[in-house]
Design a protein around this motif. Structure first.
Motif, PDB file in Angstrom:
ATOM      1  N   ILE A  62       0.762  -1.297   0.070  1.00 22.06           N
ATOM      2  CA  ILE A  62      -0.088   0.067   0.037  1.00 22.06           C
ATOM      3  C   ILE A  62       0.679   1.231   0.155  1.00 22.06           C
ATOM      4  O   ILE A  62       0.745   2.063  -0.723  1.00 22.06           O
ATOM      5  N   THR A  77       3.272  -0.294   4.755  1.00 22.29           N
ATOM      6  CA  THR A  77       2.146  -0.782   4.943  1.00 22.29           C
ATOM      7  C   THR A  77       1.616  -1.636   3.843  1.00 22.29           C
ATOM      8  O   THR A  77       1.757  -1.314   2.833  1.00 22.29           O
ATOM      9  N   GLU A  79      -0.836  -5.276   2.679  1.00 18.37           N
ATOM     10  CA  GLU A  79      -1.675  -6.558   2.708  1.00 18.37           C
ATOM     11  C   GLU A  79      -1.191  -7.758   2.861  1.00 18.37           C
ATOM     12  O   GLU A  79      -0.269  -7.872   2.155  1.00 18.37           O
ATOM     13  N   GLN A 106      -5.247  -9.145   5.410  1.00 15.31           N
ATOM     14  CA  GLN A 106      -5.224  -7.916   6.599  1.00 15.31           C
ATOM     15  C   GLN A 106      -4.174  -6.958   6.269  1.00 15.31           C
ATOM     16  O   GLN A 106      -2.895  -7.210   5.854  1.00 15.31           O
ATOM     17  N   GLU A 107      -4.529  -5.639   6.300  1.00 19.98           N
ATOM     18  CA  GLU A 107      -3.546  -4.405   6.298  1.00 19.98           C
ATOM     19  C   GLU A 107      -2.793  -4.356   7.583  1.00 19.98           C
ATOM     20  O   GLU A 107      -3.270  -4.629   8.849  1.00 19.98           O
ATOM     21  N   GLU A 109       1.305  -2.889   9.337  1.00 15.99           N
ATOM     22  CA  GLU A 109       2.414  -2.041   9.224  1.00 15.99           C
ATOM     23  C   GLU A 109       3.613  -2.803   9.817  1.00 15.99           C
ATOM     24  O   GLU A 109       3.601  -3.680  10.684  1.00 15.99           O
ATOM     25  N   CYS A 128       1.035  -7.251  11.700  1.00 14.95           N
ATOM     26  CA  CYS A 128       0.405  -8.371  11.352  1.00 14.95           C
ATOM     27  C   CYS A 128       0.145  -9.289  12.480  1.00 14.95           C
ATOM     28  O   CYS A 128       0.923  -9.778  13.352  1.00 14.95           O
TER      29      CYS A 128
END
Length: 129
Positions: A62, A77, A79, A106-107, A109, A128
Protein backbone atom coordinates in the motif's frame (compact mmCIF):
# COMPACT_ATOMS: atom_id res chain seq x y z
CA UNK A 1 42.54 20.47 10.04
CA UNK A 2 40.62 17.39 8.93
CA UNK A 3 40.03 16.32 12.54
CA UNK A 4 38.68 19.78 13.45
CA UNK A 5 36.34 19.75 10.45
CA UNK A 6 35.14 16.24 11.32
CA UNK A 7 34.54 17.29 14.94
CA UNK A 8 32.53 20.30 13.75
CA UNK A 9 30.36 18.16 11.45
CA UNK A 10 29.76 15.62 14.24
CA UNK A 11 28.83 18.41 16.68
CA UNK A 12 26.34 19.85 14.18
CA UNK A 13 24.87 16.41 13.55
CA UNK A 14 24.46 15.74 17.29
CA UNK A 15 22.94 19.18 17.86
CA UNK A 16 20.38 18.62 15.10
CA UNK A 17 19.57 15.11 16.34
CA UNK A 18 19.03 16.25 19.92
CA UNK A 19 17.06 19.35 18.94
CA UNK A 20 13.97 17.28 18.21
CA UNK A 21 13.94 18.47 14.62
CA UNK A 22 11.37 16.49 12.64
CA UNK A 23 12.78 13.60 10.66
CA UNK A 24 11.84 13.34 7.01
CA UNK A 25 10.26 10.26 5.48
CA UNK A 26 10.31 9.90 1.73
CA UNK A 27 8.63 7.45 -0.60
CA UNK A 28 10.73 4.33 -1.02
CA UNK A 29 11.40 2.93 -4.49
CA UNK A 30 10.14 -0.66 -4.50
CA UNK A 31 12.51 -1.46 -7.39
CA UNK A 32 15.51 -0.65 -5.14
CA UNK A 33 17.18 -3.91 -4.01
CA UNK A 34 17.70 -2.54 -0.47
CA UNK A 35 13.98 -1.76 -0.16
CA UNK A 36 13.05 -5.19 -1.53
CA UNK A 37 15.46 -6.85 0.90
CA UNK A 38 13.98 -4.93 3.86
CA UNK A 39 10.44 -6.04 2.99
CA UNK A 40 11.49 -9.65 2.38
CA UNK A 41 13.38 -9.63 5.68
CA UNK A 42 10.32 -8.30 7.54
CA UNK A 43 8.04 -10.98 6.04
CA UNK A 44 10.55 -13.74 6.82
CA UNK A 45 10.86 -12.56 10.42
CA UNK A 46 7.07 -12.29 10.71
CA UNK A 47 6.70 -15.88 9.54
CA UNK A 48 9.36 -17.07 12.01
CA UNK A 49 7.72 -15.28 14.94
CA UNK A 50 4.05 -15.99 14.19
CA UNK A 51 2.37 -18.86 15.96
CA UNK A 52 0.21 -19.89 12.99
CA UNK A 53 0.89 -22.95 10.86
CA UNK A 54 0.62 -21.17 7.48
CA UNK A 55 3.24 -19.01 5.77
CA UNK A 56 2.06 -15.45 5.10
CA UNK A 57 3.03 -13.28 2.16
CA UNK A 58 2.46 -9.74 0.92
CA UNK A 59 -0.42 -9.51 -1.51
CA UNK A 60 -0.21 -5.73 -1.95
CA UNK A 61 2.18 -2.93 -0.98
CA UNK A 62 0.00 0.00 0.00
CA UNK A 63 2.87 2.35 0.84
CA UNK A 64 6.60 2.21 1.38
CA UNK A 65 8.50 5.00 3.12
CA UNK A 66 12.13 5.38 4.10
CA UNK A 67 14.00 7.60 6.48
CA UNK A 68 17.73 7.89 7.13
CA UNK A 69 18.51 7.28 10.84
CA UNK A 70 22.06 5.89 11.36
CA UNK A 71 20.96 3.40 8.72
CA UNK A 72 17.63 3.37 6.99
CA UNK A 73 14.24 2.87 8.58
CA UNK A 74 11.67 1.46 6.19
CA UNK A 75 7.96 1.71 6.97
CA UNK A 76 5.77 -0.58 4.90
CA UNK A 77 1.99 -0.58 4.93
CA UNK A 78 1.04 -3.85 3.28
CA UNK A 79 -1.77 -6.31 2.85
CA UNK A 80 -0.70 -9.74 4.09
CA UNK A 81 -2.51 -13.05 3.65
CA UNK A 82 -1.82 -16.64 4.60
CA UNK A 83 -0.75 -18.96 1.81
CA UNK A 84 -1.41 -22.63 1.05
CA UNK A 85 2.11 -23.48 2.29
CA UNK A 86 2.59 -24.71 5.83
CA UNK A 87 5.57 -23.60 7.89
CA UNK A 88 8.49 -25.98 7.48
CA UNK A 89 7.49 -26.98 3.96
CA UNK A 90 10.05 -26.80 1.17
CA UNK A 91 7.66 -25.09 -1.25
CA UNK A 92 8.84 -21.88 -2.86
CA UNK A 93 5.81 -20.83 -4.92
CA UNK A 94 3.24 -20.21 -2.20
CA UNK A 95 -0.01 -18.65 -3.40
CA UNK A 96 -2.71 -17.03 -1.26
CA UNK A 97 -4.82 -19.74 0.32
CA UNK A 98 -8.10 -20.07 -1.63
CA UNK A 99 -10.04 -20.53 1.63
CA UNK A 100 -10.81 -16.98 2.87
CA UNK A 101 -11.13 -18.31 6.44
CA UNK A 102 -7.47 -19.35 6.27
CA UNK A 103 -6.15 -16.53 4.06
CA UNK A 104 -7.52 -13.76 6.32
CA UNK A 105 -6.01 -10.90 4.31
CA UNK A 106 -5.27 -7.92 6.57
CA UNK A 107 -3.61 -4.55 6.31
CA UNK A 108 -0.63 -4.15 8.60
CA UNK A 109 2.50 -2.13 9.20
CA UNK A 110 6.05 -3.44 9.14
CA UNK A 111 8.96 -1.23 10.18
CA UNK A 112 12.51 -2.37 9.49
CA UNK A 113 15.73 -0.67 10.53
CA UNK A 114 18.58 -1.65 8.23
CA UNK A 115 22.29 -1.09 7.78
CA UNK A 116 22.88 -3.18 4.63
CA UNK A 117 26.56 -2.20 4.43
CA UNK A 118 27.02 -4.01 7.77
CA UNK A 119 24.60 -6.83 6.96
CA UNK A 120 22.34 -5.79 9.84
CA UNK A 121 18.57 -5.50 9.90
CA UNK A 122 15.91 -5.59 12.60
CA UNK A 123 12.12 -5.56 12.55
CA UNK A 124 11.11 -2.89 15.06
CA UNK A 125 7.35 -3.05 14.48
CA UNK A 126 5.02 -5.72 13.11
CA UNK A 127 1.27 -5.20 13.45
CA UNK A 128 0.40 -8.32 11.42
CA UNK A 129 -1.42 -10.95 13.46
Amino acid sequence: MFVKMLALVMALFLAMESSGAPREQTNADMSDPDVQYALEFAVTEHNKDSSGKWISHVTKVISAKEEVVAGTEYTFTVEMARTSCKKGSEQNDCQTNPDPNIAQAQECELIVWSQPWLGEAEVIKDTCP
